[in-house]
Every structure is written in C-alpha cells, then in structure tokens.
Design an enzyme around this catalytic site. Structure first.
Site, PDB file in Angstrom:
ATOM      1  N   SER A  63       0.801  -1.231   0.000  1.00 14.50           N
ATOM      2  CA  SER A  63       0.000   0.000   0.000  1.00 14.50           C
ATOM      3  C   SER A  63       0.829   1.273   0.000  1.00 14.50           C
ATOM      4  O   SER A  63       0.262   2.370  -0.099  1.00 14.50           O
ATOM      5  CB  SER A  63      -0.954   0.015   1.197  1.00 14.50           C
ATOM      6  OG  SER A  63      -2.097  -0.757   0.917  1.00 14.50           O
ATOM      7  N   LYS A  66       0.068   3.787  -2.708  1.00 18.13           N
ATOM      8  CA  LYS A  66      -0.932   4.861  -2.638  1.00 18.13           C
ATOM      9  C   LYS A  66      -0.299   6.228  -2.411  1.00 18.13           C
ATOM     10  O   LYS A  66      -0.948   7.256  -2.644  1.00 18.13           O
ATOM     11  CB  LYS A  66      -1.955   4.551  -1.550  1.00 18.13           C
ATOM     12  CG  LYS A  66      -2.742   3.268  -1.814  1.00 18.13           C
ATOM     13  CD  LYS A  66      -3.820   3.048  -0.781  1.00 18.13           C
ATOM     14  CE  LYS A  66      -4.570   1.752  -1.036  1.00 18.13           C
ATOM     15  NZ  LYS A  66      -3.949   0.592  -0.384  1.00 18.13           N
ATOM     16  N   SER A 128      -6.671   4.082   3.583  1.00 16.64           N
ATOM     17  CA  SER A 128      -5.863   3.237   2.693  1.00 16.64           C
ATOM     18  C   SER A 128      -6.761   2.371   1.815  1.00 16.64           C
ATOM     19  O   SER A 128      -6.484   1.195   1.574  1.00 16.64           O
ATOM     20  CB  SER A 128      -4.902   2.347   3.494  1.00 16.64           C
ATOM     21  OG  SER A 128      -3.949   1.746   2.652  1.00 16.64           O
TER      22      SER A 128
END
Length: 391
Positions: A63, A66, A128
């Site tokens: 993640s 992102k 997230s």
C-alpha cells in the site's frame, strides 16, 4: 622523586581521561541494525541519506503505492484537470466487494454511487482504501491502466529510477516494484510539493457512509516522536512496510523500513532508526539564497564586477556537535564575460567536514550584467590579453 612521579602520573591520568571523554563525544556511532529487508533514513531538507541498508533492493511496495496515487491526484488538482468537488460515479472495478480486494483495506464504496474527489482522497490516504485508489485512477485517466502510466511518468520525473507501478493500490503484481531509496524520494516530494494534501496523512480516522476506518500508521499517536505521516503497507510478498516522517527541533527526517516480519516489528524498527537520526545528527543552513558571497571580475560588461551567491537555501546534514568543523570554499569559473544572466552558473561552493568533502552546490550570478559597448569591450580585450601575459 616519588612525589614528582606521582604528580606526572596524576597529570597523565587526567589528560587521558579528558581525551577519552572528547573522543567518545566526537565519534558518531554506527546506525543500528534493523530486522528488515531494506531501509533508508533521509534528511528532508538536505536529501542526505543518514543510514541505509540495501537501499536499491527491488521489493513489493504494497500500500505504499498509494503515496504515488495521491501524488498524481494532487498533481492533477494543482493543474486544474480535476477539482475536489468533482463527483465520481463508482464503477464495478472500484466496488468494495470486488473479489480482487478480498481481505484488503477499503473505504467501502458501492457501485453506482457518486462520491466527491475530496472524500475519495481521504479514503485513499486515511483509510488506505484500495477501492478509493481505483475510483480516483479511473476519474483522472479513464482507466486504471492509463493512470499507472501517469504514476510511472511522475516516478521518472522525481528520480525514482528503480520503481515500476502496475496498479494504483499496491496489491501484488509481477513487475510492481520499488526500493527504499525511491520511497524516501517520493515521501520528500509529497511533503515538498503538496503540503496541503500531505496534512491528511496525520489524520487518524475517517468516517464514510457511517463506516469508521482508522489510519494504520502506528507512530502517529506515539508521544516520543512527532510523526505526521506517511504510510503503512503489507502483503504476503512485501511483508510489513512503513514510511514515516517526523520533526524534532526543526529537523525533519524521512524513514523507510521495508519487509519486516510483523506490525510491531515495523513500528519498533522505525522508532529505532528515527531516534538514531535525531540523537546523533543535525541539519544546518550555512548559506541563504540570494546572499552575497563574492564579487568577481567580469569582462566585456557594463560593470566590472558581478555579485555571486546561491540560488536556493543550502542545507547540510552533519553529525551533531560538528558544526564548528564545517568549512566552505568556492571556485570561480575563469574569465567570466558579459552578457551574464541572473542565476547563470559561475562556479561552485564546496562544503568540507574535517577531511571529507560532503556537498557541493553551484555558485550563480545574483544579477544580470549587460554587454558593454564597442569601446568598453575593446578596452577589456586589451586588458585580458595583457593579464594573460603574467599567468
């Protein structure tokens, strides 16, 4: 004779003790070893890497991806291509119940609903949300595939030489890779280029559609460090990753810890390396932009001298307590001649700490100088020729 010997012995003991104390104070300890595949500790202002291990090892970013998704979205906002009030219709690709997202972090978007870009950005950064990442990518570029081309374009512009994105959310893909160094570069860019959007990274919870989600960064509430971002990441391939930024006494550090074994490990290892950086290093600003450093003789100009300095503030990261040992010197380019543009390179400034050259920056003209008329240029040509006889 005995008393004299004891006096000398006592003097040597005091001297040796003082020398040891000075040596202990002067020596900067090595960075602690971290239980991680790779890591980087970078100073935000100077860009200096204070500590590292396997900084260019290709790893899955999970993640942390992102961070680039939000960077691209912020760039599009700044360019006026989208607005915070834009309403995005959620597609099946961005549906929270999409099987691709099973077991991953979500904002809990529903197909067909309209959601503002502002809400999606919060869902991306704070929650997230993988679904938020896809929704934003489709709104910006039409398809997620086209959006990843923008991600890779920005990565190259920022100097992230060993990064390749395949998607906007970070779930594992074959060539979806980055490095600890590249993530530090991206963290620096987020803070520098989009401070308003970066402020969202410290928000600890977000509620959308009556569903409350929480920021997973474990150090935002830690009282021992003033951490204000940035991002967690985890997949089976990537392990547990954490990019953090913290400020202490005006010094901002960015740490990247990749591939630890657990949530607690990424927290502990990050605290360890940030604490090391703040404890043993400091960042100073020895030179300010636009400040006169030297006046240099120029030829063929309306005036005989040009003021030289630096274009941007200079920051240097050094071991704590060594600022008095920092030295600077400059080298001027030979035979500067008009016309000269403001900001034109005219030499270099070097910074030296003891025996090590630690940084260099361009020395530039602080003013423009126009070319002299015919008679002025002729006189300078004669003077230059005469001076060359004595070199």
């Amino acid at each position: 004779m005995t008393n004299q010997f004891l006096h000398i012995k006592r003097y040597l003991l005091v001297f040796f003790t003082a020398f040891l104390a000075f040596s202990v104070q002067a020596i900067t300890p090595k960075a602690p070893s971290l239980a991680a595949k790779s890591y980087v500790l970078m100073d935000y202002e100077s860009g200096k890497i204070i500590a590292q291990n396997n900084p260019d090892l290709p790893v899955a970013p999970a993640s942390l991806t992102k961070m680039m998704t939000s960077y691209v979205v912020s760039s599009e906002l700044a360019a006026g291509n989208i607005t915070l009030d834009d309403q995005v219709t959620i597609s099946h690709n961005a549906y929270a119940q999409n099987s691709v997202f099973k077991g991953s972090s979500l904002m809990w978007l529903e197909v067909g609903k309209q959601v503002s870009v502002s809400d999606l950005i919060k869902g991306l950064i704070i929650s997230s949300g993988n679904d938020a990442a896809v929704a934003l990518s489709e709104h910006v570029a039409g398809t997620e595939g086209a959006f990843t081309e923008l991600m890779n374009h920005h990565a190259q512009k920022l100097g992230m030489q060993n990064t390749r994105f395949e998607n906007s959310h970070g779930l594992s893909a074959k060539t979806h890779k980055t490095t600890a160094r590249d993530m530090a570069i991206l963290g620096m860019a987020l803070i520098r280029d989009f401070p308003h959007e970066y402020a969202l990274y410290k928000e600890q919870e977000y509620t959308y559609n009556n569903i409350q989600t929480y920021n997973r960064h474990p150090l935002l509430s830690d009282p021992s460090l003033n951490v204000d971002g940035i991002k967690t990441g985890h997949t089976q391939e990537a392990g547990y990753c954490l990019v953090s930024s913290a400020v202490k006494e005006g010094m901002r550090l960015i740490s990247v810890v990749m591939g630890t074994a657990s949530k607690n490990a990424r927290k502990v290892e990050t605290k360890k390396i940030l604490s090391y950086g703040f404890r043993f290093f400091e960042t100073v600003k020895p030179l300010e932009a636009g400040k006169l450093l030297h006046k240099s003789r120029i030829w063929m100009g309306e005036v005989n001298e040009v003021e030289l300095g630096i274009a941007d503030d200079i920051y240097v990261t050094i071991p704590r307590g060594k600022v008095k040992a920092l030295k600077a010197h400059y080298v001027i380019e030979k035979d500067l001649s008009a016309p000269i543009r403001k900001g034109q390179r005219a030499g270099k400034v070097f910074f030296q700490l003891e025996d090590d050259m630690i940084a260099e920056y361009p020395l530039v003209a602080l003013q423009a100088v126009k070319e002299a008329g015919f008679f002025g240029r002729t006189a300078d040509s004669i003077s230059q020729w005469f001076n060359s006889l004595f070199e």
